[in-house]
Design a protein around this motif. Structure first.
Motif, PDB file in Angstrom:
ATOM      1  N   UNK A   1      14.924  -9.764 -34.540  1.00  0.00           N
ATOM      2  CA  UNK A   1      13.676  -9.720 -33.390  1.00  0.00           C
ATOM      3  C   UNK A   1      13.943 -10.656 -32.157  1.00  0.00           C
ATOM      4  N   UNK A   2      14.951 -10.920 -31.804  1.00  0.00           N
ATOM      5  CA  UNK A   2      15.449 -11.909 -30.486  1.00  0.00           C
ATOM      6  C   UNK A   2      14.851 -13.220 -30.763  1.00  0.00           C
ATOM      7  N   UNK A   3      14.490 -13.690 -32.070  1.00  0.00           N
ATOM      8  CA  UNK A   3      14.267 -15.125 -32.053  1.00  0.00           C
ATOM      9  C   UNK A   3      15.758 -15.848 -32.255  1.00  0.00           C
ATOM     10  N   UNK A   4      15.518 -17.226 -31.759  1.00  0.00           N
ATOM     11  CA  UNK A   4      16.606 -17.857 -31.884  1.00  0.00           C
ATOM     12  C   UNK A   4      17.122 -18.096 -33.248  1.00  0.00           C
ATOM     13  N   UNK A   5      18.491 -17.891 -33.731  1.00  0.00           N
ATOM     14  CA  UNK A   5      18.969 -18.204 -34.882  1.00  0.00           C
ATOM     15  C   UNK A   5      19.494 -19.539 -34.834  1.00  0.00           C
ATOM     16  N   UNK A   6      19.003 -20.652 -35.665  1.00  0.00           N
ATOM     17  CA  UNK A   6      19.425 -22.037 -35.566  1.00  0.00           C
ATOM     18  C   UNK A   6      20.222 -22.336 -36.691  1.00  0.00           C
ATOM     19  N   UNK A   7      21.222 -23.082 -36.416  1.00  0.00           N
ATOM     20  CA  UNK A   7      22.424 -23.704 -37.073  1.00  0.00           C
ATOM     21  C   UNK A   7      23.368 -22.744 -37.752  1.00  0.00           C
ATOM     22  N   UNK A   8      23.685 -21.728 -36.740  1.00  0.00           N
ATOM     23  CA  UNK A   8      24.616 -20.719 -37.056  1.00  0.00           C
ATOM     24  C   UNK A   8      26.192 -21.149 -36.781  1.00  0.00           C
ATOM     25  N   UNK A   9      26.598 -21.335 -37.984  1.00  0.00           N
ATOM     26  CA  UNK A   9      28.250 -21.976 -37.859  1.00  0.00           C
ATOM     27  C   UNK A   9      29.201 -20.847 -37.116  1.00  0.00           C
ATOM     28  N   UNK A  10      30.162 -20.991 -36.253  1.00  0.00           N
ATOM     29  CA  UNK A  10      30.812 -20.162 -35.392  1.00  0.00           C
ATOM     30  C   UNK A  10      32.415 -20.660 -35.795  1.00  0.00           C
ATOM     31  N   UNK A  11      32.987 -19.682 -36.105  1.00  0.00           N
ATOM     32  CA  UNK A  11      34.478 -19.430 -36.423  1.00  0.00           C
ATOM     33  C   UNK A  11      35.069 -18.512 -35.415  1.00  0.00           C
ATOM     34  N   UNK A  12      36.334 -18.964 -35.121  1.00  0.00           N
ATOM     35  CA  UNK A  12      37.330 -18.263 -34.350  1.00  0.00           C
ATOM     36  C   UNK A  12      38.679 -17.898 -34.950  1.00  0.00           C
ATOM     37  N   UNK A  13      39.131 -16.888 -35.048  1.00  0.00           N
ATOM     38  CA  UNK A  13      40.589 -16.681 -35.419  1.00  0.00           C
ATOM     39  C   UNK A  13      41.377 -15.791 -34.484  1.00  0.00           C
ATOM     40  N   UNK A  14      42.790 -15.625 -34.297  1.00  0.00           N
ATOM     41  CA  UNK A  14      43.570 -14.716 -33.409  1.00  0.00           C
ATOM     42  C   UNK A  14      43.145 -13.353 -33.978  1.00  0.00           C
TER      43      UNK A  14
ATOM     44  N   UNK B   1      43.696  -9.891 -35.586  1.00  0.00           N
ATOM     45  CA  UNK B   1      44.891  -9.453 -36.488  1.00  0.00           C
ATOM     46  C   UNK B   1      45.429 -10.665 -37.403  1.00  0.00           C
ATOM     47  N   UNK B   2      44.962 -11.678 -37.495  1.00  0.00           N
ATOM     48  CA  UNK B   2      45.371 -12.668 -38.418  1.00  0.00           C
ATOM     49  C   UNK B   2      45.203 -12.545 -39.882  1.00  0.00           C
ATOM     50  N   UNK B   3      44.596 -11.278 -40.175  1.00  0.00           N
ATOM     51  CA  UNK B   3      44.110 -11.059 -41.497  1.00  0.00           C
ATOM     52  C   UNK B   3      43.443 -12.232 -42.457  1.00  0.00           C
ATOM     53  N   UNK B   4      42.439 -12.746 -41.572  1.00  0.00           N
ATOM     54  CA  UNK B   4      41.680 -13.826 -42.242  1.00  0.00           C
ATOM     55  C   UNK B   4      42.386 -15.205 -42.421  1.00  0.00           C
ATOM     56  N   UNK B   5      43.575 -15.475 -41.509  1.00  0.00           N
ATOM     57  CA  UNK B   5      44.152 -16.489 -41.509  1.00  0.00           C
ATOM     58  C   UNK B   5      43.192 -17.786 -41.055  1.00  0.00           C
ATOM     59  N   UNK B   6      43.968 -18.720 -40.753  1.00  0.00           N
ATOM     60  CA  UNK B   6      43.435 -20.236 -40.392  1.00  0.00           C
ATOM     61  C   UNK B   6      42.409 -19.936 -39.125  1.00  0.00           C
ATOM     62  N   UNK B   7      41.126 -20.500 -39.197  1.00  0.00           N
ATOM     63  CA  UNK B   7      40.452 -20.646 -38.116  1.00  0.00           C
ATOM     64  C   UNK B   7      40.855 -21.593 -37.123  1.00  0.00           C
ATOM     65  N   UNK B   8      40.448 -21.442 -35.830  1.00  0.00           N
ATOM     66  CA  UNK B   8      40.883 -22.469 -34.623  1.00  0.00           C
ATOM     67  C   UNK B   8      40.171 -23.780 -34.968  1.00  0.00           C
ATOM     68  N   UNK B   9      40.689 -24.862 -34.690  1.00  0.00           N
ATOM     69  CA  UNK B   9      39.868 -26.152 -34.272  1.00  0.00           C
ATOM     70  C   UNK B   9      38.572 -25.875 -33.456  1.00  0.00           C
ATOM     71  N   UNK B  10      37.580 -26.327 -33.595  1.00  0.00           N
ATOM     72  CA  UNK B  10      36.621 -25.853 -32.418  1.00  0.00           C
ATOM     73  C   UNK B  10      35.507 -27.133 -32.258  1.00  0.00           C
ATOM     74  N   UNK B  11      35.001 -27.386 -31.305  1.00  0.00           N
ATOM     75  CA  UNK B  11      33.997 -28.631 -31.052  1.00  0.00           C
ATOM     76  C   UNK B  11      32.727 -27.866 -30.815  1.00  0.00           C
ATOM     77  N   UNK B  12      31.723 -28.214 -31.253  1.00  0.00           N
ATOM     78  CA  UNK B  12      30.277 -27.906 -30.796  1.00  0.00           C
ATOM     79  C   UNK B  12      30.273 -26.331 -31.276  1.00  0.00           C
ATOM     80  N   UNK B  13      30.267 -26.003 -32.351  1.00  0.00           N
ATOM     81  CA  UNK B  13      30.573 -24.689 -33.321  1.00  0.00           C
ATOM     82  C   UNK B  13      29.300 -24.394 -33.979  1.00  0.00           C
ATOM     83  N   UNK B  14      28.141 -24.699 -33.486  1.00  0.00           N
ATOM     84  CA  UNK B  14      26.854 -24.644 -34.407  1.00  0.00           C
ATOM     85  C   UNK B  14      25.744 -24.300 -33.353  1.00  0.00           C
ATOM     86  N   UNK B  15      25.018 -23.302 -33.413  1.00  0.00           N
ATOM     87  CA  UNK B  15      23.968 -22.943 -32.380  1.00  0.00           C
ATOM     88  C   UNK B  15      22.675 -24.015 -32.591  1.00  0.00           C
TER      89      UNK B  15
END
Length: 729
Positions: A125-138, A140-154
């Motif tokens: 409903x376009x309300x802010x989604x708070x505290x969402x964790x964000x992961x990044x992977x290359x 096609x990595x098939x669920x491989x290790x996530x990148x090290x991120x900083x500030x990755x929470x909404x």
């Protein structure tokens, strides 16, 4: 600085009851980038190594040149602590161990830099989604290790500015809600990153939890089973997380808000054990659903080969299955191999199989067969005979295609639904059903969102292939609700809708209640008789409502055990063309009262009213029904009948309020002369529908005591109770 230190010492005395700790110690240092330049705005935290608790600091942000000098305000003793540095976007946070025994200069702290990925996460409903964790992977990595991120929470506004390693590439970005958010994880695929990037707003679908516990036929919990969800309309699967049963057979899976076919099946082989998948069809996931105790049956293999009328193998044929109770079963490997062979895993018992031909190739007819499933069943060859085609295009009243319409055919001879495959309408409204030559009713049930209603096209003759052209579907309304028995959902109750104006039963497609008792169909504008037929396994009684008017979307809750009481003491009366109805309300909290005349809604009244008046413009009999609505549930109908029309006294031809010889003379004058009559009905003394010599004779016999009185209305004026060709002008 001296004032701050003195303040810290005084605070230590107050808090520590006279024991002096290291409050007031100063930590200093410089945060720099890879080039040695200072980084401003870095948040400095001092963390207890064992508890993870943060100490209270004064002046805990770096200045523009990267330097910081912070004073410890909370009690502290000498020892090793963790210094955490949380920089602004573009740099990676870090943590270093430091030893404290007094004022300490921690030196330089270089931070690695990266690219900033910015965006915002919202709910449906376009309300802010708070505290969402964000992961990044290359990608096609098939669920491989996530990148090290900083500030990755909404944040509180749903926004994020995370820092990632500066590596050009194609990535998948996952947005993972916390367990209490009731939001569904989603992943963006094929995101090309080559520098600081702002991605479009990400909306997370709402979801609810599906829970239960799975046991085998011996009552032993089964772990490692996979929970899958397929869209009930499109058949497309949705990705789920944490969707396996645990060691005790329990599962707790978050599923998006929609209607899904949910399957519980074995993915990891267990030596010597095979389970047949369990299907829960068309679950409406708009609230948390507890399936409770779920039994998964042992599976047995049914093998064979599908061929055409020439005995040639058919690859790509498809199987559907139902158990003896009519419940649809899920078949994991439901297609034939190129050589026509099939191997189906099914539960034991009498199973109905439907064999559909391949989507491409000659016109072949679907076949149905029953198989007693058990160990080692090979049913040999299944032959699909040649057929003919009935095709057309489904459109609305403006000629625009109506997509994804459910199409069924009913054999006119047997009145059974004919097994067909690939017959449903496509996105352009086109349908093509393959059957044996014969005569059929075509049943069309459009999707709820289409805005058109279901329809039956009766008596289509098809001795050979037939092209019907465009078939218009009239506008419709979304009719939905839930059927319960004393508040408990009734699964597989059937909803039967009969159009009162034509007597046609609407196509009975998609009208079985789901596991939670809900139904959702599309119905044309009209007045209907609605019947709710519970399954044979239910002890609830059937439920019937006549005069249900659908002129807009409608949602009902129907309790088979506790319908509202009908209005009582209903009385109908008329005075000429004026009609009056009165009744008593046994419930004080009806929401509304509906009055029907001859099956058509005449008025909708507030639920507190106990009377209704109207003036009609036509004479004759009228049948009235009064239905009360309470908590969204209609009561049984209360009925009464009356007759309207001009008031007259039969035999009183001159309308003077009495019966005299002059009335008989006026009738004779009408029959043998030019005498005009103001009310022909009054001259029809015997009410046989005509004026003749029998009428004055009957009146004279009555006047002289040897005959019966005039027919009603008598002895007081009223409308004609037997309307005919004679009127009273």
């Amino acid at each position: 600085m001296a004032i701050i230190r003195i303040f810290g010492l005084l605070l230590a005395v107050i808090v520590g009851g006279g024991t002096c700790y290291g409050q007031g110690w100063t930590l200093s240092g410089t945060v720099i980038d890879a080039a040695g330049d200072g980084i401003g705005g870095v948040d400095v935290d001092l963390i207890e190594p064992l508890t993870g608790a943060a100490h209270s600091l004064l002046g805990d942000l770096t200045l523009a040149d990267g330097t910081f000098s912070t004073t410890i305000l909370s009690p502290i003793t000498a020892g090793i602590y963790s210094l955490q540095l949380q920089p602004p976007p573009g740099y990676f946070e870090t943590s270093v161990d430091i030893t404290l025994s007094g004022d300490t200069d921690t030196g330089n702290h270089p931070l690695a830099s990266g690219w900033v990925i910015s965006g915002v996460v919202l709910d449906a409903f376009d309300n802010p989604a708070v505290g969402i964790d964000i992961d990044m992977r290359p990608q096609g990595s098939g669920g491989g290790s996530a990148l090290t991120l900083s500030g990755d929470t909404s944040g509180l506004d749903g926004a994020f500015d995370l820092t990632m390693p500066a590596i050009t590439g194609v990535y998948e970005i996952s947005f993972i809600p916390h367990s209490g958010a009731h939001l569904v994880e989603t992943t963006l695929m094929n995101v090309f990153i080559f520098g600081n990037t702002t991605i479009p707003a990400v909306n997370l679908a709402s979801g609810h939890f599906l829970t239960g516990q799975v046991f085998d036929s011996n009552g032993i919990p089964v772990s490692g089973l996979d929970i899958n969800a397929y869209d009930s309309v499109t058949g497309i699967s949705v990705p789920l997380t944490l969707d396996d049963t645990d060691l005790t057979g329990n599962f707790n899976v978050l599923i998006p808000d929609a209607s899904f076919d949910v399957i519980i099946r074995q993915v990891t082989p267990i030596p010597g054990v095979e389970y047949a998948p369990v299907l829960f069809p068309e679950l409406d996931i708009y609230q948390n659903i507890a399936l409770g105790h779920v039994t998964i049956q042992d599976g047995f293999h049914v093998t064979g080969q599908v061929v055409n009328s020439l005995g040639q193998p058919l690859g790509g044929a498809n199987f559907d299955a139902e158990d003896s109770a009519g419940n649809r079963l899920w078949i994991s490997n439901d297609g034939t191999a190129p050589d026509g062979d099939f191997d189906l895993l099914l539960p034991s018992g009498l199973i109905s199989l439907e064999v559909d031909p391949p989507t491409l190739g000659p016109l072949l007819v679907t076949q149905q067969l029953e198989v007693a499933v058990g160990p080692g069943i090979d049913i040999g060859q299944v032959t699909l005979p040649d057929g003919i085609s009935i095709s057309g295009r489904l459109v609305d009243i403006f000629g625009f295609p109506v997509s994804s319409v459910n199409v069924e055919l009913r054999d006119l001879g047997t009145q059974f639904l004919y097994p067909t495959a690939h017959e449903n309408g496509d996105l352009d409204g086109l349908f093509d059903a393959v059957v044996e030559p014969g005569n059929y009713d075509l049943l069309f049930a459009p999707p709820v969102a289409s805005g058109v209603g279901s329809m039956t096209l009766p008596g289509v003759s098809a001795p050979q292939s037939v092209v019907l052209g465009d078939i218009p579907l009239a506008g419709g309304h979304h009719f939905s609700g839930i059927v319960v028995d004393s508040g408990i959902p009734v699964n597989a109750a059937e909803i039967v809708m009969t159009d009162l104006s034509s007597g046609i039963v609407l196509p009975r497609i998609g009208n079985l209640c789901s596991l939670v008792g809900s139904f959702s169909i599309q119905v044309p504008t009209g007045t209907y008789q609605m019947e709710v037929i519970p399954p044979q396994t239910s002890s609830a009684a059937a439920w019937l409502q006549t005069g249900l008017v659908l002129e807009e979307d409608l949602d009902l809750t129907i309790d088979l055990a506790n319908p509202p009481l009908a209005v009582s003491s209903l009385e109908c009366s008329s005075q000429g063309f004026d009609v009056s109805l009165t009744w008593t309300n046994p419930h004080p909290d009806y929401s509304q009262v509906e009055v029907f005349r001859d099956g058509i809604l005449a008025a909708t009244l507030p639920g507190t009213l106990t009377s209704y008046q109207e003036t009609l413009v036509t004479s004759g009999p009228a049948d009235y029904q009064v239905i009360a609505i309470r908590l969204g549930i209609p009561s049984p109908a209360s009925n009464c009948s009356l007759v309207t029309g001009p008031l007259f006294l039969r035999g009183d031809v001159n309308n003077d309020g009495s019966h005299q010889i002059v009335d008989a003379i006026l009738i004779l004058g009408y029959l043998f002369g030019s005498q005009a009559l103001s009310c022909h009905d009054a001259a029809d003394v015997n009410d046989n529908g005509s004026i003749n010599l029998g009428d004055p004779v009957s009146l004279l016999n009555f006047l002289f005591g040897s005959g019966a009185p005039p027919a009603p209305p008598y002895p007081t004026p009223g409308p004609d109770p037997t309307p005919d060709g004679i009127s009273c002008l």
